[in-house]
Design an enzyme around this catalytic site. Structure first.
Site, PDB file in Angstrom:
ATOM      1  N   LYS A  96       0.761  -1.183   0.000  1.00  0.00           N
ATOM      2  CA  LYS A  96       0.073   0.018   0.015  1.00  0.00           C
ATOM      3  C   LYS A  96       0.985   1.153   0.074  1.00  0.00           C
ATOM      4  O   LYS A  96       1.992   1.205   0.169  1.00  0.00           O
ATOM      5  CB  LYS A  96      -0.828   0.011   1.133  1.00  0.00           C
ATOM      6  CG  LYS A  96      -0.181  -0.129   2.578  1.00  0.00           C
ATOM      7  CD  LYS A  96      -0.946  -0.436   3.661  1.00  0.00           C
ATOM      8  CE  LYS A  96      -0.257  -0.426   5.131  1.00  0.00           C
ATOM      9  NZ  LYS A  96      -1.085  -0.592   6.352  1.00  0.00           N
ATOM     10  N   ARG A 149     -11.333  -0.523  14.301  1.00  0.00           N
ATOM     11  CA  ARG A 149     -11.130   0.059  13.272  1.00  0.00           C
ATOM     12  C   ARG A 149     -12.133  -0.611  12.282  1.00  0.00           C
ATOM     13  O   ARG A 149     -13.262  -0.620  12.544  1.00  0.00           O
ATOM     14  CB  ARG A 149      -9.680   0.074  12.687  1.00  0.00           C
ATOM     15  CG  ARG A 149      -9.237   1.211  11.888  1.00  0.00           C
ATOM     16  CD  ARG A 149      -7.610   1.139  11.545  1.00  0.00           C
ATOM     17  NE  ARG A 149      -7.198   0.008  10.888  1.00  0.00           N
ATOM     18  CZ  ARG A 149      -5.906   0.080  10.601  1.00  0.00           C
ATOM     19  NH1 ARG A 149      -5.127   0.894  10.869  1.00  0.00           N
ATOM     20  NH2 ARG A 149      -5.030  -0.988  10.115  1.00  0.00           N
ATOM     21  N   HIS A 167      -6.290  -7.564  12.535  1.00  0.00           N
ATOM     22  CA  HIS A 167      -5.128  -6.798  12.348  1.00  0.00           C
ATOM     23  C   HIS A 167      -4.798  -6.509  14.207  1.00  0.00           C
ATOM     24  O   HIS A 167      -5.669  -6.083  14.917  1.00  0.00           O
ATOM     25  CB  HIS A 167      -5.258  -5.515  11.827  1.00  0.00           C
ATOM     26  CG  HIS A 167      -4.113  -4.722  11.599  1.00  0.00           C
ATOM     27  ND1 HIS A 167      -2.724  -5.260  11.114  1.00  0.00           N
ATOM     28  CD2 HIS A 167      -3.641  -3.321  11.866  1.00  0.00           C
ATOM     29  CE1 HIS A 167      -2.083  -4.284  10.868  1.00  0.00           C
ATOM     30  NE2 HIS A 167      -2.529  -3.115  11.280  1.00  0.00           N
ATOM     31  N   ARG A 197       1.155 -11.133   6.819  1.00  0.00           N
ATOM     32  CA  ARG A 197       1.160  -9.670   6.297  1.00  0.00           C
ATOM     33  C   ARG A 197       2.315  -8.721   6.375  1.00  0.00           C
ATOM     34  O   ARG A 197       2.419  -8.245   7.359  1.00  0.00           O
ATOM     35  CB  ARG A 197       0.064  -8.730   6.160  1.00  0.00           C
ATOM     36  CG  ARG A 197      -1.262  -9.703   6.117  1.00  0.00           C
ATOM     37  CD  ARG A 197      -2.356  -8.848   6.144  1.00  0.00           C
ATOM     38  NE  ARG A 197      -2.732  -8.008   7.260  1.00  0.00           N
ATOM     39  CZ  ARG A 197      -3.311  -8.447   8.257  1.00  0.00           C
ATOM     40  NH1 ARG A 197      -3.848  -9.640   8.381  1.00  0.00           N
ATOM     41  NH2 ARG A 197      -3.264  -7.767   9.585  1.00  0.00           N
ATOM     42  N   TYR A 248      14.822  30.381   7.178  1.00  0.00           N
ATOM     43  CA  TYR A 248      13.696  31.051   7.520  1.00  0.00           C
ATOM     44  C   TYR A 248      13.597  31.066   9.014  1.00  0.00           C
ATOM     45  O   TYR A 248      14.003  30.147  10.035  1.00  0.00           O
ATOM     46  CB  TYR A 248      12.210  30.318   7.162  1.00  0.00           C
ATOM     47  CG  TYR A 248      12.018  30.444   5.643  1.00  0.00           C
ATOM     48  CD1 TYR A 248      11.614  31.836   5.140  1.00  0.00           C
ATOM     49  CD2 TYR A 248      11.621  29.316   4.817  1.00  0.00           C
ATOM     50  CE1 TYR A 248      11.302  31.798   3.718  1.00  0.00           C
ATOM     51  CE2 TYR A 248      11.548  29.410   3.527  1.00  0.00           C
ATOM     52  CZ  TYR A 248      11.348  30.938   2.887  1.00  0.00           C
ATOM     53  OH  TYR A 248      10.959  30.913   1.682  1.00  0.00           O
ATOM     54  N   CYS A 253      13.088  23.815   4.295  1.00  0.00           N
ATOM     55  CA  CYS A 253      12.140  24.659   3.766  1.00  0.00           C
ATOM     56  C   CYS A 253      11.250  23.868   2.652  1.00  0.00           C
ATOM     57  O   CYS A 253      11.413  22.847   2.787  1.00  0.00           O
ATOM     58  CB  CYS A 253      12.886  25.841   2.673  1.00  0.00           C
ATOM     59  SG  CYS A 253      14.223  26.775   3.478  1.00  0.00           S
ATOM     60  N   MET A 254      10.464  24.254   1.730  1.00  0.00           N
ATOM     61  CA  MET A 254       9.653  23.727   1.029  1.00  0.00           C
ATOM     62  C   MET A 254      10.662  22.800   0.151  1.00  0.00           C
ATOM     63  O   MET A 254      10.146  21.609  -0.252  1.00  0.00           O
ATOM     64  CB  MET A 254       8.755  24.635   0.157  1.00  0.00           C
ATOM     65  CG  MET A 254       7.799  23.778  -0.679  1.00  0.00           C
ATOM     66  SD  MET A 254       6.721  24.881  -1.954  1.00  0.00           S
ATOM     67  CE  MET A 254       6.089  26.146  -0.573  1.00  0.00           C
ATOM     68  N   ASP A 255      11.593  23.306  -0.547  1.00  0.00           N
ATOM     69  CA  ASP A 255      12.482  22.523  -1.671  1.00  0.00           C
ATOM     70  C   ASP A 255      13.917  22.364  -1.249  1.00  0.00           C
ATOM     71  O   ASP A 255      14.103  21.764  -1.961  1.00  0.00           O
ATOM     72  CB  ASP A 255      12.160  23.483  -2.972  1.00  0.00           C
ATOM     73  CG  ASP A 255      10.947  23.962  -3.178  1.00  0.00           C
ATOM     74  OD1 ASP A 255      10.387  23.016  -3.757  1.00  0.00           O
ATOM     75  OD2 ASP A 255      10.561  25.119  -2.923  1.00  0.00           O
TER      76      ASP A 255
END
Ligand SMILES: *Cc1c(COP(=O)(O)O)cnc(C)c1O
Length: 448
Positions: free
Chosen positions: A43, A148, A180, A239, A285, A335-337
């Site tokens: 998954k 669940r 599970h 699993r 930042y 940072c983002m990148d």
């Protein structure tokens, strides 16, 4: 070892996935649960490792089943396996999450096993079975204490009766019964008691099914933690998720290395800058880190948009492969990148004020490894998890789509597959229809 896929991507970061490790880890896990068939849990794009290459490697290495959460993942996986010529009967897929109104007919046509926790799901699946004339392959899920998915004690008798009726009508085949563990990684007295209760409730559920005349072929309860620490919960199939990727479900209980597991993924990027800043210079930042004296800093082109958790700011470990390996840390905010790493003090070169810094500890283009195999000196996904206040599962599964995956294959995986029996392989003739142009599921074997 050879490069199986080299994405022709100008994107600098790379997740290098060693498919040989996937096979070796499955073999290690087989040692813990030798009597049970293995479902490879793929998954979430195989926990970020790339679903199709991992699924194929797992099948070659002896996994008898594939497991995904979402029905959509199962459909995409089946399409990929069909296109690769992998026989459907050699690659049963179980999917356990689908909303009401899902494309059940499509699922049946793609030969996907479906989890059934509630009578409404069964009713929708039966309707699709009638429409398509395809008998649905189901696994009845019992709620053994996680609250669940799964049928509760109160609901199970009615569900069992409905399943029996559907079976008699020829609409479903009960392939499995399953659940599970919610605390399989918790070896405290309380955790062990929880797992014992799961097993007991599972047994009681199986009895309820049997009383209604439902006899599932494959009982399965354990994920990796159950495989490692609860032999009483192995049943017919286990699993394997996180362990197959070479990570421990609980590094505090046992490190991956101590279990004999090897992380399959190495996340790396080339440095895009190496420079000296003056003492006191703020980094990134907010200026949350300031250079303690003149300092070499490196810049790594991966950020939180790539799934590099921002919570790893100011502390997550990085290995820089300069002329000498530098074990260092993220400084300042991620940072983002991109993010910044400390490369150590920049010494004043005596008597040379115009070239005040000595030789650089690394250069642009040198590789920064965020995590990989600790046996090779790399930080681990566990280290990143600790730095970011999370678990290794989240570190690998969050890895962003824009980071290319490079898959390394290992011929030994194919060789090992010959020695392994697929004890719980799908035998349903309705599923045996091979994909167009289908070959054996391990073409390498035929070639030799
Ligand atoms: C994710 C998942 C697994 C695999 O768990 P690991 O701890 O990664 O081995 C197994 N079963 C179910 C139902 C899951 O959701």
């Amino acid at each position: 070892m050879m490069l199986e896929t080299t994405p022709d991507s100008p994107y600098p970061g790379r997740a290098i996935v060693d498919l040989g490790a996937i096979g070796e880890n499955l073999e290690v896990l087989r040692g813990f649960a030798p009597g049970a068939a293995q479902m490879a849990v793929v998954k979430a794009d195989a926990y970020g490792h790339g679903i199709l290459p991992v699924a194929t490697a797992a099948l070659r290495a002896g996994a008898a089943w594939l497991g995904v959460a979402q029905l959509a993942e199962a459909r995409a996986l089946r399409e990929g396996l069909d296109a690769a010529g992998i026989d459907r009967s050699a690659a049963p897929i179980l999917a356990w999450i689908a909303p009401s109104g899902a494309d059940w007919a499509g699922a049946l046509e793609a030969c996907i096993d479906l989890s059934v926790s509630w009578t409404w799901v069964l009713a929708e699946i039966c309707a699709a079975a009638r429409d398509t004339g395809i008998r649905a392959r189901i696994h009845v899920k019992i709620d053994t204490g996680m609250s669940r998915a799964g049928s509760t004690r109160a609901d199970l008798p009615a569900l069992a009766a409905a399943v029996r009726m559907a079976e008699e009508e020829g609409l479903v085949e009960v392939v499995g019964a399953w659940s599970h563990l919610s605390r399989g990684d918790d070896l405290s007295e309380e955790g062990r008691a929880s797992t014992a209760a799961h097993v007991e409730i599972f047994e009681r559920g199986l009895k309820t099914l049997a009383d209604a005349g439902v006899e599932p072929r494959i009982r399965h309860l354990s994920a990796t933690s159950g495989i490692l620490w609860h032999p009483e919960a192995h049943y017919d199939m286990v699993r394997a998720g996180i362990g197959m990727y070479g990570l421990s479900p609980d590094p505090l209980t046992a490190s991956g290395a101590s279990l004999g597991l090897r992380p399959a993924m190495t996340l790396q990027a080339p440095l895009t800058s190496v420079k000296v800043v003056e003492g006191g210079a703020p980094a990134s930042y907010g200026g949350t880190w300031r250079a303690p004296g003149r300092r070499w800093l490196g810049l790594v082109p991966l950020g939180y948009a790539d799934g590099i958790l921002r919570a790893g700011s100011n502390g997550a470990p990085v290995l820089v492969e300069g002329p000498e390996a530098i074990t260092t840390r993220v400084v300042g905010r991620i940072c983002m990148d991109q993010f910044i790493v400390d490369l150590g003090p920049a010494e004043d070169a005596p008597g040379a004020p115009s070239a005040r810094s000595g030789p650089a500890p690394a250069k642009v283009g040198d590789t920064a490894i965020l995590f990989g195999d600790p046996a090779k000196g790399a930080p681990s996904a566990d280290d990143w998890a600790q730095a970011a206040g999370t678990i290794n599962y989240e570190i690998v599964t969050r890895l962003g789509d824009r980071v290319p995956r490079v898959h390394l294959s290992d011929r030994r995986v194919a060789e090992r597959a010959e020695a392994v029996e697929d004890s719980a392989a799908c035998e349903n003739s309705e599923c045996a229809a091979p994909a167009e142009g289908a070959r054996s599921r391990a073409p390498e074997k035929e070639a030799r």
